[in-house]
Each structure stands twice: as C-alpha cells, then as structure tokens.
Design a protein around this motif. Sequence first.
Motif, mmCIF file in Angstrom:
data_model
loop_
_atom_site.group_PDB
_atom_site.id
_atom_site.type_symbol
_atom_site.label_atom_id
_atom_site.label_comp_id
_atom_site.label_asym_id
_atom_site.label_seq_id
_atom_site.Cartn_x
_atom_site.Cartn_y
_atom_site.Cartn_z
ATOM 1 N N LYS A 1 0.824 -1.205 0.000
ATOM 2 C CA LYS A 1 0.000 0.000 0.000
ATOM 3 C C LYS A 1 0.860 1.258 0.000
ATOM 4 C CE LYS A 1 -4.327 -1.407 2.234
ATOM 5 N NZ LYS A 1 -5.272 -1.060 3.329
ATOM 6 N N ASP B 1 2.810 1.555 -9.392
ATOM 7 C CA ASP B 1 1.482 1.559 -10.010
ATOM 8 C C ASP B 1 0.419 0.926 -9.119
ATOM 9 O OD1 ASP B 1 2.548 2.809 -12.213
ATOM 10 O OD2 ASP B 1 2.698 0.986 -13.430
ATOM 11 N N GLU C 1 -0.934 3.012 -2.727
ATOM 12 C CA GLU C 1 -1.822 4.142 -2.447
ATOM 13 C C GLU C 1 -1.056 5.393 -2.039
ATOM 14 O OE1 GLU C 1 -4.766 3.001 0.435
ATOM 15 O OE2 GLU C 1 -5.063 1.038 -0.505
ATOM 16 N N ARG D 1 -1.242 11.546 -10.029
ATOM 17 C CA ARG D 1 -1.774 10.881 -8.835
ATOM 18 C C ARG D 1 -2.883 9.914 -9.265
ATOM 19 N NH1 ARG D 1 2.203 13.938 -7.211
ATOM 20 N NH2 ARG D 1 2.027 15.020 -5.196
ATOM 21 N N VAL D 2 -2.477 8.844 -9.942
ATOM 22 C CA VAL D 2 -3.424 7.877 -10.475
ATOM 23 C C VAL D 2 -4.148 7.158 -9.341
ATOM 24 C CG1 VAL D 2 -3.680 5.800 -11.897
ATOM 25 C CG2 VAL D 2 -1.990 7.545 -12.525
ATOM 26 N N GLY D 3 -5.466 7.039 -9.469
ATOM 27 C CA GLY D 3 -6.247 6.319 -8.467
ATOM 28 C C GLY D 3 -6.235 6.953 -7.096
ATOM 29 N N GLY D 4 -5.964 8.249 -7.038
ATOM 30 C CA GLY D 4 -5.940 8.940 -5.758
ATOM 31 C C GLY D 4 -4.666 8.726 -4.962
ATOM 32 N N ARG D 5 -3.645 8.148 -5.592
ATOM 33 C CA ARG D 5 -2.372 7.937 -4.889
ATOM 34 C C ARG D 5 -1.819 9.260 -4.375
ATOM 35 N NH1 ARG D 5 1.154 5.299 -8.737
ATOM 36 N NH2 ARG D 5 1.641 7.375 -9.525
#
Length: 329
Positions: free
Chosen positions: A17, A152, A155, A182-186
């Motif tokens: 994570k 990838d 988080e 910030r893909v996927g809210g990372r």
Amino acid sequence: MHKVFEQVTLLIVNSAKVASVGEALTVLVPRVPGALESSETFVRSVGGAELNVAVGLASRGVPAALLTRVGDDGFGRHLVAEAAEHGVDVSAVEIDPVRPTGLYVKEVGAGSPHPFDLGAARSRMHYYRAGSAGSALSPAYLRRPEVRAVLDAVELVHLTGITPALSASAYELCLAVMAEPRVGGRRVSFDLNWRPALWAGREAEGVRALDTLSRAADVVLLGVSEARTVFGTDDPAELRAELREPRILVLKNDENAATAFDGETRFDVPALTVDVVEAIGAGDAFAAGFLGALVSGRDVRTAVEEAHRLAVVALSSHGDHVGAAPTAP
C-alpha cells in the motif's frame, strides 16, 4: 540482478500500500557504549529513514515496499534479507555492481570520564555514504519494470528530505516522483528530515530543495526546528498560511506533541508520557504510525494518535526501527 539477491527479493512481494523511497543503510553499533576510539566490537543492524518507515509499516500490518539501491556486497545482501524478514516488499531493490552499500556508525555515550565520551544516553551518527549505491538513485530507477509494478499499485509514496541531499540525481528522482500523476488517488508524503551535516556548505540549496518538495507533496511532516530553518516560522498557524499546497500538514513540537492540519481544520494532539531510552528513530516511527493509519482510512487526528503510540515504542528502545516490537499502550 545478482542471483543471490534474486533469491532474497523473491521471498516476499506483498502488494504494498505504501512505497518508501530512499537510501537504506547498514548500521554498526558498538557492543559496549563509550568513546568510539575505545570500541573494539560492533553489532550490525540496518537503518535509514525510509527503511525504518517501511519496517514500521509492515510490522503493524500495513503492506510496504522499499525502493532503494544497494551494493553487490555482503552488507547489501544482509540489508535486503533483513528488510524482507520484517515483512517489507524488496522486489524492486536494485543492485549496483560497482558502488558499495552505504553505512553509518552509531556512537553511544556511556557517561565515562573519557574526554570524547558523548555522555550517558546520548548518541551520534557518523555517515559513510558518499559514492554509495543509494546516492546514485535517479529518475532512471523509476523506469525499471520492478519499480513501476510497485508504484502503479500503491496508495501512497513516501519520501524524505534526506534523499535530495545525497546527490543531484537523487534530487531529480524526488522531483520525478512528485511530478507523477496521482493515479487512483495515490498520494505522496514528504518528511522534511533536515540533516545539516548532509547540506553542509550548501544550506541555501537545501532549503530551496526542501521547500520545493514540500509544496509538491500531499502530506508533509516536520519538526519545529526544521520548520524554522526551511520556512522561517514554527508557529502552526503561520506555517499553515505559508505552506498551503499540501492538504495534510503535521508539525511536531519539542515535547513531541503535534499540531496537524487537514485542509483548514486544525488538530492539537498531546504526546504520550515515556521514559526516553534513545530518540533516534522516533521520527521515523511517528511517520510510519501516521501514514499507516492514513492509508487504513483513519482520520488525521486518529492518525496522529497512532503516530504517537508508535513513536513511544522507538523512544523506549535502542533500535533505529520498531521492527516487531509490541505496540505501546
């Protein structure tokens, strides 16, 4: 990759994570406290802020990966195996065939009459990391397939102000991490970790670098002395007004209490009472506790409370990382 290392790195891949990015180090600690010139034998361990955070996270059940470079040497092999033993994903550690694994020696005072004894319960770190494998971190490292697989999936990506001090290429790596979508809210967290010894003779450059990286992060952690050095104030309200870019800002004061901001909402969270054995590693434990709670869905106040609890574990021991130590009450 060296075949011996390949066997070690395949021990654990844990769908992390959190990815902690920076130099991991071998640590040598005198078996008997006292002046360093009187120390004849040393105990080997591992450390470095980013490794400490990864171990702290993994030990509390938060899957974490270590993104670093080590030398093709015994210290590097031990470091990778030790991190894996603590549950850290080491699948993306890169092996440098030329540069050595960085290390530091921890000097521990004994309170003896020796003129160079640091004094009881005091310690100092002596770094030997110039030209190390970790100092050669660069944006090219982020393009490695193993590294991309980790980045990838996570988080949160964690960086500290130590990495940009190591070399120009390491600073460029930090900038590249901050610039990634910030893909996927990372999110990206940044622990200021101002180290005067690493910036000696180029302090102004260091202040500019840490200011830039702080403003590019989503989460920033720093202490009051660091805040004064880099931002010119240790007043929480003034700091929030000056440093508005990160949504979450956590300021630790000299008594280890903390003021945290989630946007404009402020939380003042007192520290726990503890008999301090050694302060080294407490900041990394605090970061691990905070970030672990954050990626587990806790609110900012609760995350600071978790951070205090894990910091107490570090303050109560001589180790640089909390490892599998029991959680403080």
